[in-house]
Scaffold this active site. Structure first.
Site, PDB file in Angstrom:
ATOM      1  CB  CYS A   1      24.762   2.544   8.072  1.00 55.97           C
ATOM      2  SG  CYS A   1      23.159   3.303   8.227  1.00 55.97           S
TER       3      CYS A   1
ATOM      4  CB  THR B   1      -0.921   0.020   1.237  1.00 58.99           C
ATOM      5  OG1 THR B   1      -1.648  -1.213   1.272  1.00 58.99           O
ATOM      6  CG2 THR B   1      -1.889   1.186   1.189  1.00 58.99           C
TER       7      THR B   1
END
Lengths: 414, 414
Positions: B365, B265
């Site tokens: 990261c 969605t």
């Protein structure tokens, strides 16, 4: 899915015309609005905890702390450990991660999967692709005429290389609730398998979260899927619960967030929104089940009464309290161009829309259905696949809305 | 990445202590706060266009209309077609989709990829996994001592089975800007390859979006990646631009949203937020480049002056105007337990944090770096890998903040 090429100008005109009219939304299975309390919580978190949870400094640690707090809240609601919860960008991604991740981590040369024919397209489309790529073999289980999966039919298909069994908790189109606990029992009995060993049992609970007990302990599932948009929660927010000790590999690689299973900067506000949405869902559940079950049964009775030749798709009892799926006429005349049957689902959805009602012909995600509007109803009763309507209720749905809807529907199809 | 097990109580105490103090955030490369105007736009869209864009009814059509409107806005800014824009859940997912999708769609038995050794972990970790699974062969290109990739070294590695070349626009740790247009030219000249034919050129522009011209036309890339969190935009929101006629397959399957390339969605508010964030970024770009370049050069000069034995990591000119990465001492004493060097990056980040400054030792990261704090600086100058600090500016950064920072840093490491 193929986007319908409706003319925007016409739509916009219709929108303008209806601006002062009250619309009646009866398609809560496709999406739920964002709850005001959830929104408030998310805004607060976004404002105060906007750092990157992977950063070492205070801004990062605060964000990480908030993220883990949300995880713990959700774990308490779902009766699992916090480290069994993995945040994803939605139900579809969570389903893909669960299936691909389990296959990737398995040591079988050609792993075997069992799934029902009425799973969500996120399951069926992925599996279709995996079959094409010869990465898995699949046994499909058909439901009975009421849309229920027989636990014994699952047992029969289990083989030595079966690594995964996928059965949804409640169907998105017909609302049928599957006997998950019976299926779990029969899997565990038929096998030496204990929890955390193959075959794993994956339950898609996206549609049932508001109305069923989704405690992973009580359901007995190994993997569970939830989606924010289906429970008045955040958009782009899903949950995969994967019991500890399961073998599962990441699909998306990068910074190693979510304990290595789902890389990408975490969405702290969405996690808090999911926790809040689940908290509210559980709090309202009992009352809503009672209210909506009564409303559902009253509406079904009245519809079947007022509309000749109509019938209910799916089981009348083992179904979500907010779901009605009605077959308006068996044996549609679809295909005899240029005549369109007055019971043609898509025609009806658009017609009812112009009259102020939002309902649906099938799931909003029905890429699979080339032949008919609904592959789910096709599996149950092919004659109804193109002439059925799904009406789903929400927290705002009142009896008077449904009364109005039935009388308009009656006029439209006569 | 391995989450640091800092004691939350201590952190929370520190937070409380500092509550009345003004914090100085100098880690905008890890995340940017959500811009107020972007937030306002997203709230409006969430309120008014909350339907499921795949639904047939007015609520669905309105949401779909808004989604496509955002796509068109972004296309105009990036000089591409609207149908070349695919919304994802972030930069990491977009990178994974681009690389996996191109490999999946390729007909090569063993496709060959070229990438730099200083790409983001979303690239390097995925590639590591693909090598392990024997799905691709890879040529790694090392930058020179200033962190710049030589276009000729890319050309040398191109083979018959090369399907993809991956070079980031600007590095997330040292801010070095790569000569993308020169690399494109040399690729196109060396080959019969025209745009839309192999090898495709993938440019990760997550870090450069605020400060460089990211028109895909002018860059000449085939695939481009952007991330909301790096440009004062929505969280969990990324963009993959994939030029038409490229062969690319989906990684996540389901309802077939985003023209089949990315199911799930759609997040309509996030799409609108991305459009707004890009619009603001472009509007503020020239002024911010001027202001921050001046601030950066002033700060670098002062730091190198005030801190003995310090040096700049990365090129001094070909770098983002908001990035400073400074090596405090070549040859760290790390590893001689229990003594911790006063120049140890992580020690410094935490120490500076308690004094009110948010900076970073490397990328948020950095799962790849087992040996050292930064694999990027390791590639340039190994002696600096554990004793460097990244200081990155944002829209709120003032000269006085940096003045304070330098004097505190000087005290901390003396």
């Amino acid at each position: 899915m193929p986007h319908y090429t409706l003319n925007y100008d016409i739509i916009q005109d219709a929108v303008i015309k209806k601006r002062k009219e009250k619309r009646i939304f009866l398609d809560y299975a496709s999406i739920t609005p964002l709850d005001k309390e959830v929104k408030k919580e998310m805004d607060k978190v976004q404002e105060k905890f906007w750092g990157n949870p992977s950063s070492l400094h205070t801004e990062g640690e605060k964000a990480n702390h908030k993220l883990e707090e949300s995880r713990i809240k959700i774990a308490r609601i779902l009766h699992c450990r916090a480290n069994e919860i993995f945040f994803t960008s939605g139900g579809t991604e969570a389903i893909n991660l669960a299936i691909l991740g389990v296959i990737k981590a398995s040591k079988e040369r050609l792993p075997h999967i069992i799934c029902s024919t009425i799973e969500h397209p996120a399951v069926l489309e992925l599996i279709k692709n995996l079959i094409n790529e010869k990465k898995t073999e699949v046994s499909f289980i058909s439901p009975d005429g009421r849309g229920i999966i027989n636990p014994k039919s699952v047992k029969k298909e289990i083989k030595e290389n079966t690594i995964l069994i996928i059965i949804q908790h409640a169907n998105n189109e017909i609302g049928t609730i599957q006997p998950i606990r019976e299926i779990v029992k029969i899997i565990r009995n038929s096998n030496f398998a204990t929890r955390n060993s193959y075959p794993y049992f994956l339950v898609d609970a996206c549609q049932s979260a508001l109305y069923e007990d989704i405690s992973i302990e009580r359901l007995g599932a190994d993997l569970l899927i939830l989606d924010g948009v289906k429970m008045y929660g955040p958009r782009g927010a899903g949950i995969l619960i994967s019991k500890h000790n399961l073998r599962i590999s990441p699909v998306i690689f990068g910074g190693g967030q979510e304990r290595g299973l789902r890389s990408g900067t975490e969405n702290v506000a969405n996690a808090a929104g999911l926790a809040k949405a689940l908290e509210l869902a559980v709090g309202k559940r009992e009352k809503e089940i009672k209210r909506l079950t009564k409303l559902r049964d009253w509406t079904i009775k009245k519809m079947l009464n007022k509309i000749p030749n109509s019938s209910l798709n799916g089981d009348s009892k083992k179904r979500l309290p907010n779901n009605i799926n009605i077959c308006l006429s068996q044996g549609d005349t679809l295909g005899k161009f240029p005549k369109v049957s007055p019971w043609d689902s898509e025609f009806l959805v658009i017609k009812l829309d112009t009259l102020g009602f939002a309902v649906s012909s099938a799931s909003a995600c029905h890429a699979l259905s080339n032949k008919s509007d609904s592959y789910v109803i096709e599996a149950l009763n092919p004659k109804c696949a193109n002439s059925s309507l799904r009406i789903t209720f929400g927290r705002d749905t009142k009896k008077s809305d449904l009364d109005k809807f039935i009388s308009v529907l009656k006029k439209v199809i006569k």
